[in-house]
Design a protein around this motif. Sequence first.
Motif, mmCIF file in Angstrom:
data_model
loop_
_atom_site.group_PDB
_atom_site.id
_atom_site.type_symbol
_atom_site.label_atom_id
_atom_site.label_comp_id
_atom_site.label_asym_id
_atom_site.label_seq_id
_atom_site.Cartn_x
_atom_site.Cartn_y
_atom_site.Cartn_z
ATOM 1 N N UNK A 1 90.273 -13.272 16.170
ATOM 2 C CA UNK A 1 91.656 -12.843 16.372
ATOM 3 C C UNK A 1 92.004 -11.797 15.331
ATOM 4 N N UNK A 2 93.228 -11.310 15.374
ATOM 5 C CA UNK A 2 93.705 -10.438 14.302
ATOM 6 C C UNK A 2 94.531 -11.278 13.338
ATOM 7 N N UNK B 1 74.865 -14.821 18.345
ATOM 8 C CA UNK B 1 75.080 -13.497 18.940
ATOM 9 C C UNK B 1 75.990 -13.601 20.152
ATOM 10 N N UNK B 2 75.796 -14.661 20.925
ATOM 11 C CA UNK B 2 76.651 -14.851 22.097
ATOM 12 C C UNK B 2 78.094 -15.076 21.667
ATOM 13 N N UNK C 1 82.268 -21.354 23.143
ATOM 14 C CA UNK C 1 83.271 -21.744 24.134
ATOM 15 C C UNK C 1 84.666 -21.451 23.598
ATOM 16 N N UNK C 2 84.881 -21.777 22.332
ATOM 17 C CA UNK C 2 86.182 -21.538 21.729
ATOM 18 C C UNK C 2 86.531 -20.055 21.802
ATOM 19 N N UNK D 1 83.540 -13.294 21.337
ATOM 20 C CA UNK D 1 84.701 -13.177 20.472
ATOM 21 C C UNK D 1 85.138 -11.752 20.219
ATOM 22 N N UNK D 2 84.219 -10.829 20.352
ATOM 23 C CA UNK D 2 84.509 -9.492 19.854
ATOM 24 C C UNK D 2 84.352 -8.368 20.843
ATOM 25 N N UNK D 3 83.593 -8.600 21.906
ATOM 26 C CA UNK D 3 83.351 -7.486 22.817
ATOM 27 C C UNK D 3 84.352 -7.483 23.964
ATOM 28 N N UNK D 4 84.649 -6.291 24.473
ATOM 29 C CA UNK D 4 85.498 -6.201 25.657
ATOM 30 C C UNK D 4 84.646 -6.391 26.910
ATOM 31 N N UNK D 5 85.313 -6.392 28.047
ATOM 32 C CA UNK D 5 84.631 -6.735 29.295
ATOM 33 C C UNK D 5 83.457 -5.800 29.572
#
Lengths: 230, 230
Positions: free
Chosen positions: B185-186, A139-140, B142-143, A145-149
Amino acid sequence: MLTAQRLGDAELSSSLHNAKNAAEESILAASAAIRKLAPGETLYIEGELAISCFQVVSGVVKEYNTLIDGRRQITDFYSLGNIFGISEADEYLHTAEAVTNCVVRIFPRDTYLQYALASREQSQKIVTDLMTRLHRAEERAIMLGRMNARQRVATFLQRLSEDQGHPQKIRISMSRQDIADHLGLTIETVCRVLTELKKTGYIDMDGARILSIKEPERMENIACVGSTML
Amino acid sequence: MLTAQRLGDAELSSSLHNAKNAAEESILAASAAIRKLAPGETLYIEGELAISCFQVVSGVVKEYNTLIDGRRQITDFYSLGNIFGISEADEYLHTAEAVTNCVVRIFPRDTYLQYALASREQSQKIVTDLMTRLHRAEERAIMLGRMNARQRVATFLQRLSEDQGHPQKIRISMSRQDIADHLGLTIETVCRVLTELKKTGYIDMDGARILSIKEPERMENIACVGSTML
DNA sequence: CGCCGCCTTGACTCCCTTCAATGCGAGTGG
DNA sequence: CCACTCGCATTGAAGGGAGTCAAGGCGGCG
């Protein structure tokens, strides 16, 4: 999720003031030492020989990796009852450092592992706990990877709130830098998002470390915790 | 890391053509069914009751979460020998779908869990395997949280290469969209990075799905796999 | 009071996304 | 054999969100 919620059965059974099966528990308790830590003190450093594992008695501990360029990725914050410092390797994979004043119990690694595998029930608990941790780590990964700030910060605040039992006022134990290092952001971005959430009426702040979520439902919409639903 | 490298002892012992302790192994094998899948076929969907777990006999399977906005986060690709579909919950936490033509062995979940906890050795293996997966998940976090597009793609290519035993020519089984969904990524960014790596002489491509790494050492510098060293 | 660490805010930059168009190869049917 | 099509891959142009650099602001503590 950091404390109460995340406490798997494995931790619960060996948790403080909660030892139903005192016989098994005593195996661990007997070999437990206690250590007090001031903010910034380290318990262990990445790469060291992993001879002990730990359980938080009070305070908050952060666990992180240091990247070659000096940035840090905080993998987790541990608080009351959480056990940490075990891995498949003989070396610690992270660095652990006190965020606040802390008290921790220290177990010899071997003793803990023996205890953990001593019975089928124990094994089951450990396995379940590890699966839960794995799920959380994934989930982290989605969050990073996917959420904005804004989503990341909102999610983080919700988790903090859960940990502390949804009180009116949430205490933020860690620094802005720690939050940034946990969320994969910069300290400036964390600040800006907090300011924005304040201006748009989602939260209130009383100094930098005390916060209240004004409208949990609206926050939920931003955060989308467990947003992986179809 | 996806296949050979990642095969924890838990998988190895129950891996194909590798059953040292045939007695224990037979418990599983007896209850195993076989299923063939065409690309795009799903084994299970997030939220379904988790009645089976699976082991890849041939081909590649992807496991992902679908976010509310329709984007996907591919948590892992599984290939020869990998076991997947188990979690702490009674429901599947991901969706699993064939990337290529696949053959998988199917175990009843209960049978697998009983087998896994049957002996201390088995438990140990499962625990170690889960810790390894956890470690990998944290590295992926981390990646996703810290690496730029070029580093992510380079790391991904190195992992692919490892999986396939560092051959001259690497076969990319999955689509650009799958790679993008795995790396956060896209699809366009993945393409652009590949083109850039090609232009700067790091890689060669023979069509979209066959690739060779020209200078592994230089790639290493970009990727910084295991870059969490102090 | 004044220092120091932490936090906040502003201006600018850059990387990745978004939107859009084009390329390319495999399979199909004329 | 070639034209057509369809899915996937590639490339281009423009915009935005987070990072970077830099300058205060605030609070605790000697």
